[in-house]
Design a protein around this motif. Structure first.
Motif, PDB file in Angstrom:
ATOM      1  N   ALA A  86       3.652  25.336  19.519  1.00 34.59           N
ATOM      2  CA  ALA A  86       2.587  26.214  19.040  1.00 34.59           C
ATOM      3  C   ALA A  86       2.125  27.120  20.177  1.00 34.59           C
ATOM      4  O   ALA A  86       2.186  26.755  21.349  1.00 34.59           O
ATOM      5  CB  ALA A  86       1.418  25.381  18.527  1.00 34.59           C
ATOM      6  N   GLN A  87       1.651  28.297  19.809  1.00 30.94           N
ATOM      7  CA  GLN A  87       1.126  29.261  20.779  1.00 30.94           C
ATOM      8  C   GLN A  87      -0.389  29.387  20.610  1.00 30.94           C
ATOM      9  O   GLN A  87      -0.939  28.998  19.582  1.00 30.94           O
ATOM     10  CB  GLN A  87       1.789  30.627  20.551  1.00 30.94           C
ATOM     11  CG  GLN A  87       3.297  30.608  20.674  1.00 30.94           C
ATOM     12  CD  GLN A  87       3.761  30.264  22.075  1.00 30.94           C
ATOM     13  OE1 GLN A  87       3.238  30.787  23.055  1.00 30.94           O
ATOM     14  NE2 GLN A  87       4.717  29.355  22.184  1.00 30.94           N
ATOM     15  N   ARG A  88      -1.037  29.966  21.598  1.00 25.73           N
ATOM     16  CA  ARG A  88      -2.493  30.159  21.519  1.00 25.73           C
ATOM     17  C   ARG A  88      -2.884  30.847  20.219  1.00 25.73           C
ATOM     18  O   ARG A  88      -2.284  31.837  19.819  1.00 25.73           O
ATOM     19  CB  ARG A  88      -2.992  31.017  22.683  1.00 25.73           C
ATOM     20  CG  ARG A  88      -3.317  30.228  23.895  1.00 25.73           C
ATOM     21  CD  ARG A  88      -3.980  31.079  24.923  1.00 25.73           C
ATOM     22  NE  ARG A  88      -3.172  32.277  25.156  1.00 25.73           N
ATOM     23  CZ  ARG A  88      -3.481  33.227  25.995  1.00 25.73           C
ATOM     24  NH1 ARG A  88      -4.591  33.177  26.685  1.00 25.73           N
ATOM     25  NH2 ARG A  88      -2.714  34.274  26.149  1.00 25.73           N
ATOM     26  N   VAL A  91      -2.778  27.535  14.225  1.00 25.18           N
ATOM     27  CA  VAL A  91      -3.381  26.347  13.616  1.00 25.18           C
ATOM     28  C   VAL A  91      -2.377  25.218  13.771  1.00 25.18           C
ATOM     29  O   VAL A  91      -1.196  25.387  13.478  1.00 25.18           O
ATOM     30  CB  VAL A  91      -3.711  26.589  12.129  1.00 25.18           C
ATOM     31  CG1 VAL A  91      -4.201  25.303  11.467  1.00 25.18           C
ATOM     32  CG2 VAL A  91      -4.757  27.691  11.996  1.00 25.18           C
ATOM     33  N   VAL A  92      -2.853  24.061  14.227  1.00 27.17           N
ATOM     34  CA  VAL A  92      -1.978  22.940  14.551  1.00 27.17           C
ATOM     35  C   VAL A  92      -2.377  21.705  13.754  1.00 27.17           C
ATOM     36  O   VAL A  92      -3.555  21.361  13.677  1.00 27.17           O
ATOM     37  CB  VAL A  92      -2.053  22.620  16.064  1.00 27.17           C
ATOM     38  CG1 VAL A  92      -1.201  21.412  16.405  1.00 27.17           C
ATOM     39  CG2 VAL A  92      -1.637  23.826  16.884  1.00 27.17           C
ATOM     40  N   LEU A  93      -1.387  21.048  13.173  1.00 23.84           N
ATOM     41  CA  LEU A  93      -1.574  19.737  12.562  1.00 23.84           C
ATOM     42  C   LEU A  93      -1.074  18.723  13.577  1.00 23.84           C
ATOM     43  O   LEU A  93       0.049  18.837  14.064  1.00 23.84           O
ATOM     44  CB  LEU A  93      -0.785  19.628  11.257  1.00 23.84           C
ATOM     45  CG  LEU A  93      -0.906  18.314  10.494  1.00 23.84           C
ATOM     46  CD1 LEU A  93      -2.329  18.114   9.960  1.00 23.84           C
ATOM     47  CD2 LEU A  93       0.099  18.272   9.350  1.00 23.84           C
ATOM     48  N   PHE A  94      -1.916  17.758  13.923  1.00 23.08           N
ATOM     49  CA  PHE A  94      -1.531  16.763  14.921  1.00 23.08           C
ATOM     50  C   PHE A  94      -2.045  15.394  14.510  1.00 23.08           C
ATOM     51  O   PHE A  94      -2.851  15.269  13.590  1.00 23.08           O
ATOM     52  CB  PHE A  94      -2.033  17.158  16.311  1.00 23.08           C
ATOM     53  CG  PHE A  94      -3.530  17.163  16.463  1.00 23.08           C
ATOM     54  CD1 PHE A  94      -4.191  16.091  17.038  1.00 23.08           C
ATOM     55  CD2 PHE A  94      -4.282  18.249  16.032  1.00 23.08           C
ATOM     56  CE1 PHE A  94      -5.574  16.087  17.173  1.00 23.08           C
ATOM     57  CE2 PHE A  94      -5.661  18.261  16.169  1.00 23.08           C
ATOM     58  CZ  PHE A  94      -6.307  17.184  16.741  1.00 23.08           C
ATOM     59  N   GLU A  95      -1.561  14.394  15.184  1.00 18.77           N
ATOM     60  CA  GLU A  95      -1.971  13.026  14.906  1.00 18.77           C
ATOM     61  C   GLU A  95      -3.200  12.708  15.742  1.00 18.77           C
ATOM     62  O   GLU A  95      -3.118  12.548  16.951  1.00 18.77           O
ATOM     63  CB  GLU A  95      -0.826  12.054  15.213  1.00 18.77           C
ATOM     64  CG  GLU A  95      -1.034  10.671  14.679  1.00 18.77           C
ATOM     65  CD  GLU A  95      -1.098  10.612  13.156  1.00 18.77           C
ATOM     66  OE1 GLU A  95      -1.909   9.817  12.650  1.00 18.77           O
ATOM     67  OE2 GLU A  95      -0.354  11.347  12.484  1.00 18.77           O
ATOM     68  N   GLY A  96      -4.363  12.649  15.075  1.00 21.45           N
ATOM     69  CA  GLY A  96      -5.608  12.316  15.749  1.00 21.45           C
ATOM     70  C   GLY A  96      -5.935  10.844  15.588  1.00 21.45           C
ATOM     71  O   GLY A  96      -5.167  10.076  15.008  1.00 21.45           O
ATOM     72  N   ALA A  97      -7.081  10.451  16.076  1.00 18.88           N
ATOM     73  CA  ALA A  97      -7.495   9.049  16.026  1.00 18.88           C
ATOM     74  C   ALA A  97      -7.608   8.526  14.594  1.00 18.88           C
ATOM     75  O   ALA A  97      -7.375   7.347  14.345  1.00 18.88           O
ATOM     76  CB  ALA A  97      -8.830   8.876  16.752  1.00 18.88           C
ATOM     77  N   LEU A  98      -7.956   9.397  13.653  1.00 14.43           N
ATOM     78  CA  LEU A  98      -8.133   8.972  12.267  1.00 14.43           C
ATOM     79  C   LEU A  98      -7.000   9.439  11.353  1.00 14.43           C
ATOM     80  O   LEU A  98      -7.144   9.457  10.137  1.00 14.43           O
ATOM     81  CB  LEU A  98      -9.472   9.478  11.733  1.00 14.43           C
ATOM     82  CG  LEU A  98     -10.705   8.983  12.490  1.00 14.43           C
ATOM     83  CD1 LEU A  98     -11.964   9.638  11.950  1.00 14.43           C
ATOM     84  CD2 LEU A  98     -10.803   7.468  12.427  1.00 14.43           C
ATOM     85  N   THR A 101      -4.864  15.583  11.644  1.00 15.35           N
ATOM     86  CA  THR A 101      -6.036  16.364  12.013  1.00 15.35           C
ATOM     87  C   THR A 101      -5.600  17.797  12.282  1.00 15.35           C
ATOM     88  O   THR A 101      -4.494  18.035  12.742  1.00 15.35           O
ATOM     89  CB  THR A 101      -6.673  15.762  13.284  1.00 15.35           C
ATOM     90  OG1 THR A 101      -6.972  14.382  13.047  1.00 15.35           O
ATOM     91  CG2 THR A 101      -7.937  16.485  13.687  1.00 15.35           C
ATOM     92  N   LEU A 102      -6.495  18.748  12.020  1.00 14.67           N
ATOM     93  CA  LEU A 102      -6.224  20.161  12.313  1.00 14.67           C
ATOM     94  C   LEU A 102      -6.988  20.609  13.536  1.00 14.67           C
ATOM     95  O   LEU A 102      -8.076  20.107  13.828  1.00 14.67           O
ATOM     96  CB  LEU A 102      -6.678  21.052  11.157  1.00 14.67           C
ATOM     97  CG  LEU A 102      -5.779  21.194   9.965  1.00 14.67           C
ATOM     98  CD1 LEU A 102      -6.363  22.230   9.001  1.00 14.67           C
ATOM     99  CD2 LEU A 102      -4.372  21.573  10.336  1.00 14.67           C
ATOM    100  N   GLY A 103      -6.435  21.586  14.200  1.00 11.89           N
ATOM    101  CA  GLY A 103      -7.103  22.202  15.330  1.00 11.89           C
ATOM    102  C   GLY A 103      -6.464  23.541  15.630  1.00 11.89           C
ATOM    103  O   GLY A 103      -5.591  24.011  14.899  1.00 11.89           O
ATOM    104  N   ILE A 104      -6.899  24.131  16.713  1.00 13.20           N
ATOM    105  CA  ILE A 104      -6.405  25.434  17.165  1.00 13.20           C
ATOM    106  C   ILE A 104      -5.757  25.266  18.527  1.00 13.20           C
ATOM    107  O   ILE A 104      -6.368  24.707  19.442  1.00 13.20           O
ATOM    108  CB  ILE A 104      -7.562  26.451  17.262  1.00 13.20           C
ATOM    109  CG1 ILE A 104      -8.265  26.639  15.922  1.00 13.20           C
ATOM    110  CG2 ILE A 104      -7.075  27.783  17.830  1.00 13.20           C
ATOM    111  CD1 ILE A 104      -7.430  27.312  14.847  1.00 13.20           C
ATOM    112  N   CYS A 105      -4.529  25.755  18.658  1.00 12.89           N
ATOM    113  CA  CYS A 105      -3.862  25.719  19.956  1.00 12.89           C
ATOM    114  C   CYS A 105      -4.568  26.680  20.900  1.00 12.89           C
ATOM    115  O   CYS A 105      -4.790  27.852  20.551  1.00 12.89           O
ATOM    116  CB  CYS A 105      -2.392  26.109  19.795  1.00 12.89           C
ATOM    117  SG  CYS A 105      -1.486  26.108  21.360  1.00 12.89           S
TER     118      CYS A 105
END
Length: 132
Positions: A86-88, A91-98, A101-105
């Motif tokens: 992913a680049q800056r 939108v990123v889908l990743f494995e979070g604690a729960l 999870t989604l976030g922004i690179c």
């Protein structure tokens, strides 16, 4: 979807504005946080589009399950996901604690939210991403 000329400034300004906002279903969860950042970078209206989909944990989980999972929900709005680096601003889908999870690179890390506000996760946790 086209990024604004000042998208990088908008991305960081939105992340900064939310840095102390705790996690809240339908207001500052991983999906709505990511939507806020994308809206700021692109003048889109994803926050508004999501506002009638869920407002608490039960309705969020129901929405995700009914749509076939987090990846399918996000693909409805952003198109097919990509694998790889992913680049800056992506939108990123990743494995979070729960779980997923989604976030922004934001470079080598992914900005997302938890109970204390914005937190950063290693980009290496990426499952897939959507180019913005």
């Amino acid at each position: 979807m086209t990024r604004r000329g000042d998208w990088l400034h908008q991305m960081w300004s939105t992340i900064e504005a939310n840095k102390d906002q705790p996690f809240a279903w339908g207001g500052n969860d991983c999906c709505s946080f990511s939507a806020k950042v994308v809206d700021a970078m692109c003048d889109s209206n994803f926050v508004e589009q999501l506002s009638d989909k869920y407002n608490d944990e039960d309705s969020a989980i129901r929405y995700i399950v009914e749509e076939g999972g987090m990846q399918r929900v996000i693909s409805t709005y952003l198109g097919e996901p990509k694998v790889g680096r992913a680049q800056r601003g992506d939108v990123v889908l990743f494995e979070g604690a729960l779980g997923e999870t989604l976030g922004i690179c934001v470079g080598n890390t992914i900005a997302s939210v938890n109970d204390s506000g914005v937190v950063y996760f290693p980009r290496s946790e990426t499952i897939c991403h959507w180019t913005i």
